[in-house]
Enzyme design. Sequence first.
Site, short mmCIF file in Angstrom:
data_model
loop_
_atom_site.label_atom_id
_atom_site.label_comp_id
_atom_site.label_asym_id
_atom_site.label_seq_id
_atom_site.Cartn_x
_atom_site.Cartn_y
_atom_site.Cartn_z
N HIS A 1 -16.19 -9.64 56.71
CA HIS A 1 -17.53 -9.34 56.20
C HIS A 1 -17.61 -7.86 55.81
CE1 HIS A 1 -21.90 -9.63 55.83
NE2 HIS A 1 -21.92 -8.42 56.35
N ASP B 1 -32.78 -16.49 61.52
CA ASP B 1 -32.45 -15.30 60.75
C ASP B 1 -33.04 -15.38 59.35
OD1 ASP B 1 -30.87 -12.85 59.99
OD2 ASP B 1 -30.00 -14.32 58.62
N ARG C 1 -39.14 -9.78 57.12
CA ARG C 1 -38.80 -8.35 57.10
C ARG C 1 -38.85 -7.81 55.67
NH1 ARG C 1 -33.10 -8.19 59.41
NH2 ARG C 1 -33.19 -5.99 58.86
N SER D 1 -28.80 -9.68 62.34
CA SER D 1 -28.84 -10.59 61.19
C SER D 1 -27.42 -10.90 60.71
CB SER D 1 -29.67 -9.97 60.07
OG SER D 1 -29.64 -10.79 58.92
N LYS E 1 -25.05 -14.93 61.86
CA LYS E 1 -24.41 -15.87 60.93
C LYS E 1 -22.91 -15.97 61.19
CE LYS E 1 -26.88 -13.65 58.00
NZ LYS E 1 -27.56 -13.03 56.85
#
Lengths: 435, 435
Positions: free
Chosen positions: A85, A164, A171, A186, A190
Amino acid sequence: VENYIPAELIKKKRRGSNHSREELAYIVNEFTAQRLPDYQMSAWLMAVCFQGMSEKETSDFTALMRDSGQVLNFKNTHPLVIDKHSTGGVGDKTSLIVGPLAAAAGVHVAMVAGRGLGHTGGTLDKLESIPGLSVQMSLSDFQRNVVENGIAIIGQTADLCPADKFIYALRDVTGTVDSLPLICSSIMSKKLAEGLGGLVLDVKFGSGAFMKSFEQALVLAKSLQNIGKHNGLPVTALLTNMDQPLGQFVGNALEVGECLQILKGELSPSFADTRELSIDLASHMIYLGKKASSVAEGRTLATKLLQTGQAFEVFSALCKRQGASSLNNLPRAKKIFDLHSEAEGYIVGFDTEMIGVASIILGAGRTSAKDQIDPASGIECLVKIGSKVNKGDLQFRVHGNDSHRINEAMNRIRTAIRYSSAPPAPTPLVAKILF
Amino acid sequence: VENYIPAELIKKKRRGSNHSREELAYIVNEFTAQRLPDYQMSAWLMAVCFQGMSEKETSDFTALMRDSGQVLNFKNTHPLVIDKHSTGGVGDKTSLIVGPLAAAAGVHVAMVAGRGLGHTGGTLDKLESIPGLSVQMSLSDFQRNVVENGIAIIGQTADLCPADKFIYALRDVTGTVDSLPLICSSIMSKKLAEGLGGLVLDVKFGSGAFMKSFEQALVLAKSLQNIGKHNGLPVTALLTNMDQPLGQFVGNALEVGECLQILKGELSPSFADTRELSIDLASHMIYLGKKASSVAEGRTLATKLLQTGQAFEVFSALCKRQGASSLNNLPRAKKIFDLHSEAEGYIVGFDTEMIGVASIILGAGRTSAKDQIDPASGIECLVKIGSKVNKGDLQFRVHGNDSHRINEAMNRIRTAIRYSSAPPAPTPLVAKILF
């Protein structure tokens, strides 16, 4: 469910106290079930923005968001599934390379990727610029694909971390996006829901990243890693320099083209950084996935898999499985304009975010989640920090379908280079690695 | 309406910037019109709790809430209408005295009063303990009453400051009540909407007030006064000591009884403080209302109007106009329990808030806006700070209708007195006056 009074929980966070896991469970679960109203959740989120969350609170909050939906489990099939990621940067296309590369090394790769927003691009948008390719897949098909084919890449689904999804949407409209514990939870919720056995993080810092300084990025990386640690997920974090666009291209189909060249084993100074970083990231994925006994061995393996075209074969098969008809018909922009240097000297820096903004203007990115993408448009960067340029040298090519947008983008790009008469000190692409 | 992006306005306050009047107008007006959703308003309110508002922002915000509904205007009838407002205390019943007293001096008095919440009582609850009396009246009837009869007292109506009503309801459930600019703007918006020519504030500090210290109360008083100044309303603020219950009684009908005695000119050491403070407040109202050329002259006049019973006549007529059948049939509690001293020495302090809590337990107050009031119940305080007591001396009488509640209240009251072998230094009731 313990019966808490929402206003009292909000006041508790407002005065800076730490929540118990039970209190956080109440907040996450009641909000997801639409029993805790938006107006209380947003007040609580704003209090979190000011007061933060402890390491334990952040880890608990993340795990609770993970558990709000379906959680993948590879334990009975192939337990060591790996993902990579990135926190996002301009021209950051390494997912398209490292996924197939690690998979070619025998690592099982599960990628739940995101869309671009703001000045950074998203893996899903890049993949979707390949005609026919789809990133829509049920979670069970995704899991089956990872087990059977070694790799699959999808977007977030409705049943993965719904908490989320709802919290992020709130948000986004309440000025509470920018909060370290909320950002970290967040991201990690995931990743945890993917049922991974290891995660490689590319935490970017510099003028093209969300975190402008190394120090900020280090705090982010450590927090992400801690959440993994608290929840049993090994995380290796690379802190990498984003002071200039990564590689030669910024823009969806253009970036896919660059990845295809690298996957085919081609070498060019214009995308040497993309290739290097991809090998770095893949070597850590291969090591975490136990297909090499050291990171160095993983690096040797990854380099070989690029040279032999084996990584390209994996990518090609992946694209075919996910609906792509061919990799030879990427969309091309109608117009290409050259941008020449108006100054001379050494390039010592870029306003990389401005280049990201220019790519949005061309249609390559979004300012709002609803914006449409023009997959063909983008920017080609032919100079790097340290390049010596003379007046009139070709620096950028701007690919677009609309002259007005191209002009506006070129005006932005012109202001985004800093020159000096002396060459800058070289800076490493990977500044630090956290194991 | 200027088209602002709500999330950007929230972020602006989150980072501590000041809003322009136009931005605040957008927030107040769009929220009142239900176009700005609750979840954005509550996030903004929480940001205000952390970042505050400047003097100008607070004044603008107050004026905008004032203008969200009907604004009274006495300019064509009697421009110099006066009100008194207290920030709330235990046994604070002066409104029932100072209103009629100032009106008896010829001042036009418009009182929009509130209900009790938490440990402090409310003028409306006290008035409603008078059988038949109603505080419901349309704003136009209220205005006509003030002009024709010199005084009227009502509760907040739907068309007076609806923005404040909606914002307060949201604050109540989102942990955002406790904020100086939000508290001040809420108080002053309603006072400004009354179309006053002058306001006397009784800002209380001490163990029975919301502000426990003089310093906090001074900040509150100055902020309230500043809002008045910015919006053309002269405000005189008295900072008064609330370290012990005011007067002899705490509880609705009991407090009305005390007021009736004072209005009839009766003198007693048990309620000398109520009488003194009422004369002080009324003298400032009379001076602001230009019925005396100095505060001292106002004081002489007020004292005389109590002695002659003229203030009582005004109160009696007011109650009759607002529906009261008689002032001689106030509800009485079924049970009265005496509480005797278990210690000896000088009383040097009270936990006055605890006495307020005991009165809630008896049914004289509310913890939630939905709670029902028992008008007859309450506490009679027969000792003061500085009183010398021996073991077995009568200190309190507890009036109630439920033995269980009475016992619980008595247990609280027992813990609420501090003794010493030496007498305390005397402290003035009025600590400071801000003109």
